[in-house]
Scaffold this active site. Structure first.
Site: not given
Ligand code: 5GP
Length: 188
Positions: A105-106, A109, A158, A171
């Protein structure tokens, strides 16, 4: 035309440099290689944000590796908040029954997206299922997630870059950074 083509100029702070990412990904790859002791491993990553991490991590793992890709979208949230309601846009292309699976996963959160995915993948009866995330934002966790491999713990900000987007942009940045607040409020 876009408001600006200088993506770097929209970044207030570089949180994790390209070099720091590369060094940590290599470490994670060595750890995974050692832990699975030659066993075949299926890496499952979640598009689109995990794409650069997956591509770099897989080349640091010295095991017989198979890869598969899923794409999910969470709906009902906002541009910067996930809702936990997950829709599978692209499913696995092969069975993972009896396979050792590492979910790549990136970022975690709230954990709601991953919580859904873990339950979904467990239902497919893998031999084992572990979780590897490049970034972990524990401050806002709502679902308990057993993270086996973690690249970096980051504060509640964020972030974009190295796969992570804001409105599908940024990205392709080589580092992870924090957007300037003006970018959120600026009209398109
Ligand atoms: P969660 O369900 O854990 O709250 O969020 C998971 C998804 O929300 C991530 O896979 C990612 O797509 C998005 N997300 C969460 N935090 C961030 C962030 O700081 N930056 C970006 N670009 N996306 C985030």
């Amino acid at each position: 035309m876009s408001r600006t083509i200088d993506l770097r100029a929209d970044i207030g702070e570089v949180l994790i440099s390209e070099e720091a990412i590369a060094a940590r990904v290599a470490e994670l790859g060595r750890q995974v290689t050692a832990d699975y002791r030659g066993e075949p491993l299926t890496l499952v990553s979640v598009l689109k944000g995990s794409l650069p991490f997956m591509a770099d991590l897989m080349r640091q793992i010295e095991l017989p590796v198979r890869i598969d890709l899923m794409e999910v979208s969470s709906y009902g949230g906002t541009a910067t908040e996930s809702s936990g309601l997950v829709r599978i846009i692209k499913d696995l292309s092969a069975s993972i029954a009896g396979e050792h699976v590492l979910l790549v996963e990136d970022i975690i959160d709230t954990g709601l997206t991953l919580n859904y995915l873990v339950r979904y993948l467990r239902g497919k009866n893998p031999a084992s299922l572990r979780i590897c995330t490049l970034l972990d934002k524990p401050a806002r966790r709502l679902a308990e997630i057993p993270v086996d491999y973690r690249g970096f713990e980051i504060p509640d900000q964020f972030v974009v870059g190295y796969g992570l987007d804001y409105g599908e942009r940024y990205r392709n940045l080589r580092f992870v950074g924090v957007l300037r607040p003006e970018v959120y409020s600026a009209p398109e």
